[in-house]
Design an enzyme around this catalytic site. Structure first.
Site, PDB file in Angstrom:
ATOM      1  N   GLU A  35       0.869  -1.173   0.000  1.00 25.85           N
ATOM      2  CA  GLU A  35       0.000   0.000   0.000  1.00 25.85           C
ATOM      3  C   GLU A  35       0.912   1.231   0.000  1.00 25.85           C
ATOM      4  O   GLU A  35       1.796   1.333   0.859  1.00 25.85           O
ATOM      5  CB  GLU A  35      -0.884   0.009   1.251  1.00 25.85           C
ATOM      6  N   ARG A 261       5.396 -12.919   9.681  1.00 25.69           N
ATOM      7  CA  ARG A 261       6.084 -11.695   9.298  1.00 25.69           C
ATOM      8  C   ARG A 261       7.444 -11.621   9.983  1.00 25.69           C
ATOM      9  O   ARG A 261       7.699 -12.265  10.976  1.00 25.69           O
ATOM     10  CB  ARG A 261       5.243 -10.462   9.582  1.00 25.69           C
ATOM     11  N   LYS A 271       4.199   0.690  10.091  1.00 26.11           N
ATOM     12  CA  LYS A 271       4.317   1.911   9.290  1.00 26.11           C
ATOM     13  C   LYS A 271       3.798   3.120  10.053  1.00 26.11           C
ATOM     14  O   LYS A 271       4.309   4.224   9.900  1.00 26.11           O
ATOM     15  CB  LYS A 271       3.530   1.759   7.979  1.00 26.11           C
TER      16      LYS A 271
HETATM   17  P1  ATP Z   1       0.014  -1.582   7.128  1.00 27.50           P
HETATM   18  O1  ATP Z   1       0.419  -1.389   8.559  1.00 27.50           O
HETATM   19  O2  ATP Z   1      -0.190  -0.311   6.388  1.00 27.50           O
HETATM   20  O3  ATP Z   1      -1.023  -2.640   6.871  1.00 27.50           O
HETATM   21  P2  ATP Z   1       1.830  -3.440   5.969  1.00 27.50           P
HETATM   22  O4  ATP Z   1       3.126  -3.623   6.669  1.00 27.50           O
HETATM   23  O5  ATP Z   1       0.854  -4.522   5.946  1.00 27.50           O
HETATM   24  O6  ATP Z   1       1.307  -2.116   6.532  1.00 27.50           O
HETATM   25  P3  ATP Z   1       1.662  -3.307   3.105  1.00 27.50           P
HETATM   26  O7  ATP Z   1       2.105  -2.210   2.238  1.00 27.50           O
HETATM   27  O8  ATP Z   1       0.245  -3.687   3.111  1.00 27.50           O
HETATM   28  O9  ATP Z   1       2.130  -2.925   4.549  1.00 27.50           O
HETATM   29  O10 ATP Z   1       2.585  -4.566   2.873  1.00 27.50           O
HETATM   30  C1  ATP Z   1       2.898  -5.055   1.601  1.00 27.50           C
HETATM   31  C2  ATP Z   1       3.269  -6.499   1.698  1.00 27.50           C
HETATM   32  O11 ATP Z   1       4.372  -6.692   2.548  1.00 27.50           O
HETATM   33  C3  ATP Z   1       2.142  -7.331   2.264  1.00 27.50           C
HETATM   34  O12 ATP Z   1       2.005  -8.494   1.472  1.00 27.50           O
HETATM   35  C4  ATP Z   1       2.587  -7.659   3.643  1.00 27.50           C
HETATM   36  O13 ATP Z   1       2.070  -8.896   4.053  1.00 27.50           O
HETATM   37  C5  ATP Z   1       4.098  -7.684   3.506  1.00 27.50           C
HETATM   38  N1  ATP Z   1       4.717  -7.341   4.777  1.00 27.50           N
HETATM   39  C6  ATP Z   1       4.501  -6.238   5.506  1.00 27.50           C
HETATM   40  N2  ATP Z   1       5.204  -6.266   6.650  1.00 27.50           N
HETATM   41  C7  ATP Z   1       5.901  -7.430   6.658  1.00 27.50           C
HETATM   42  C8  ATP Z   1       6.816  -8.060   7.572  1.00 27.50           C
HETATM   43  N3  ATP Z   1       7.147  -7.482   8.716  1.00 27.50           N
HETATM   44  N4  ATP Z   1       7.322  -9.254   7.226  1.00 27.50           N
HETATM   45  C9  ATP Z   1       6.985  -9.827   6.067  1.00 27.50           C
HETATM   46  N5  ATP Z   1       6.144  -9.302   5.172  1.00 27.50           N
HETATM   47  C10 ATP Z   1       5.595  -8.114   5.451  1.00 27.50           C
HETATM   48 MG    MG Z   2      -1.196  -4.034   4.849  1.00 30.26          MG
END
Ligand code: ATP
Ligand code: MG
Length: 558
Positions: A35, A261, A271
């Site tokens: 996002e 994660r 974020k």
């Molecule tokens: P938000 O807090 O805005 O939901 P998010 O960390 O989920 O943030 P996205 O931009 O939705 O952010 O993440 C993009 C992709 O990265 C998604 O597929 C998410 O699952 C993956 N991702 C985010 N954080 C992690 C993490 N700590 N480890 C592994 N994958 C991650």
């Molecule tokens: Mg997300």
């Protein structure tokens, strides 16, 4: 040291192997779906390495898709930074860059489709009422009084929502599933909400926006994604995504697989919290070298290869765990030990006068560029009568085991000569201003003299007349607490000593040629790189990482 051995196949790659072997798919399509509401962090890097890595290994493809359904939080600045970061990590989406906002029309049609199937309705309840009526794990939800509107009424109201006839929050479109479902995500989730805001791509074309849950799975289906890999918190959204796939005329059926994660100790990764650090000026920006963002890590001098190796080492599982940041730092050292050229720099200088060396003489000594690769040869380092050494490489009144320079003692000045300290010069306040030494011409190049005399220490130095003045920024962990998220307000755990600036560093002249993006070793001190703020007039270097893990040691002492 060498690259870590590839771990045995993770469970996701095993599933893909099976799907290819059984003929379920003849190629794999994955995607990375950020996002654009912030910069990428090291957690995203794990997901990027997984998705793009699978595409490379299986000869498939990996899409970059921006999940941009939330106009108030998203921005092109983030889109651009995300692209730059993925490329820097070494991956390529080719022609396959997509935006969920490209599917807004399709998603609207599909919402209408659900209304016509009797599977969606417009609800007038306020957000608060909906929350109250949702129930919880013990209590079933309460059905909305608007749940049984006719198809005509729903179509009419949804159309009016789209035309902008209602204010934000006045109405929503909800799926009609089951208000008593044990999975709360299935209790008539919201599909569309009203947001009168400009979108970074569609402008003011829309004032209703699909929810992430109504967008994500269908976008995967529209792109023929075969394996939709996401983190564990989406596990209990999967039944909802499957409900959409079952009830909409989607062109393909992706399989969602969840993995745990990445989380690191001494770090926050949300974020929202990273944005707070930026907006409230606890750091200088998203790319502050102390941030766990990809841009921060890059600015700090971590090589992309080290990030990829780290992701390989930690692997992919379903277990929730926290990784030690020392593991990441070791992976950085492992790569830099192989790739970084060596130079000499003095961070906290004190002057040495070589009293028996001719005033205007300069010699050039050969110093090895990288002992791991002798074939890279040597560089020339100038030596003259006035030098700088590190303040803590000298002690006037040393304890027994101090082998570096002290009155009456002799040490090797790396690749130059043996020097012996004869006198210490002080100012009125008793601070040491100069150290007077003599050199032994028979030790030229730093060799042992014919009489077989030996020294116990070799120290680094820089010729004063040739030195480049620089600022050096030393970084420590941004947080002192191992789990800053999990113990009250994370801000209270910020490390007040996470940045110290040395403004009087002296660099060997060859360091003037190091370019932005390159990380080098300052001998005996660690790995360093030019900072984005560097200029010819005012060079600025960042410490990337020390030569060994000094944090563990310092903690033990405390
Ligand atoms: P938000 O807090 O805005 O939901 P998010 O960390 O989920 O943030 P996205 O931009 O939705 O952010 O993440 C993009 C992709 O990265 C998604 O597929 C998410 O699952 C993956 N991702 C985010 N954080 C992690 C993490 N700590 N480890 C592994 N994958 C991650
Ligand atoms: Mg997300």
């Amino acid at each position: 040291m060498s690259v870590p051995p590839p771990p045995s196949k993770d469970f996701i790659r095993e599933i893909i192997d099976e799907d290819l072997a059984s003929g379920k798919h003849d190629s794999t399509v994955t995607r990375f779906p950020p996002e654009p509401n912030g910069y990428l962090h090291i957690g995203h890097a794990k997901s990027i390495c997984l998705n793009f890595g699978i595409a490379e290994e299986y000869g498939g493809r990996c899409h970059l898709r921006f999940d941009d359904t939330n106009p108030t939080k998203e921005d092109v600045e983030y889109v651009d930074s995300i692209k730059e970061d993925i490329q820097w990590l070494g991956f390529d989406w080719g022609d396959h860059i997509y935006f969920a906002s490209d599917y807004f029309s399709k998603l609207y049609d599909w919402a209408v489709h659900l209304i016509k199937e009797g599977l969606a309705y417009v609800d007038d309840q306020s957000a608060e009422e909906m929350r109250e009526n949702r129930g919880d794990l013990q209590t079933p939800g309460v059905e909305s009084p608007f749940r049984n509107r006719t198809e005509e009424e729903n179509l009419d109201l949804f159309e009016k929502m789209k035309r902008g006839e209602f204010k934000d929050g006045e109405k929503v479109l909800r799926a009609k599933i089951d208000m008593a479902h044990p999975n709360l995500n299935m209790r008539d989730p919201v599909l569309y909400r009203i947001v009168h805001a400009e979108h970074h791509r569609t402008g003011d074309e829309w004032c209703i926006y699909p929810m992430y849950d109504f967008t994500h799975g269908q976008s995967d289906a529209l792109e023929y994604v075969t394996h939709s890999l996401c983190t564990l918190e989406f596990e209990n959204h999967r039944p909802l995504y499957e409900w959409f796939l079952d009830n909409l005329p989607v062109p393909s059926r992706p399989r969602q697989i969840e993995f745990s994660r990445l989380s690191l100790n001494y770090t926050v990764m949300s974020k929202r919290k990273l944005l707070q650090l930026v907006q409230e000026n606890y750091v200088s920006g998203w790319d502050d070298p102390r941030m766990p963002t990809v841009s921060g890590i890059r600015r700090r001098g971590y090589p992309a290869e080290a990030i990829r190796n780290f992701c390989k080492t930690i692997g992919i599982t379903k277990y929730k765990s926290t990784n030690d940041i020392a593991l990441l730092e070791n992976s950085v050292r492992e790569v830099l030990n192989r790739t970084a050229s060596r130079f000499m720099a003095v961070l906290d200088p004190i002057k040495v006068i070589v009293t028996n060396y001719p005033e205007d003489q300069v010699e050039e000594f050969d110093a090895v560029i990288n002992p791991e690769y002798p074939e890279l040869g040597t560089r020339k380092v100038p030596f003259s009568r006035e030098l700088y050494i590190e303040r803590d490489d000298f002690m006037e009144d040393p304890p027994k085991k101090f082998f570096r320079l002290s009155p009456g003692k002799e040490v090797r000045f790396r690749c130059a000569y043996f020097l012996k300290c004869n006198e210490v010069v002080k100012d009125d306040e008793g601070n040491i201003t100069e150290i007077h030494c003599t050199y032994d011409p028979e030790t030229r190049g730093g060799e042992n003299p014919p009489d077989g005399r030996k020294v116990k220490a070799t120290i680094h130095w820089v010729s004063a007349a040739h030195a480049i003045d620089a600022e050096v920024r030393l970084y420590d962990r941004l947080f002192q607490h191992e789990a800053p998220d999990k113990d009250g307000d994370f801000l209270q755990h910020l490390n007040p000593e996470s940045l110290s600036v040395l403004s009087n560093a002296k660099l060997e002249p060859n360091l003037g040629k190091v370019e932005l993006g390159e990380t080098v070793q300052f001998e005996r001190l660690g790995y360093f790189c030019p900072d984005l703020d560097t200029s010819v007039e005012k060079p600025v270097f960042n410490r990337t990482v020390g030569l060994r893990d000094s944090w563990a040691k310092a903690q033990k002492k405390k």
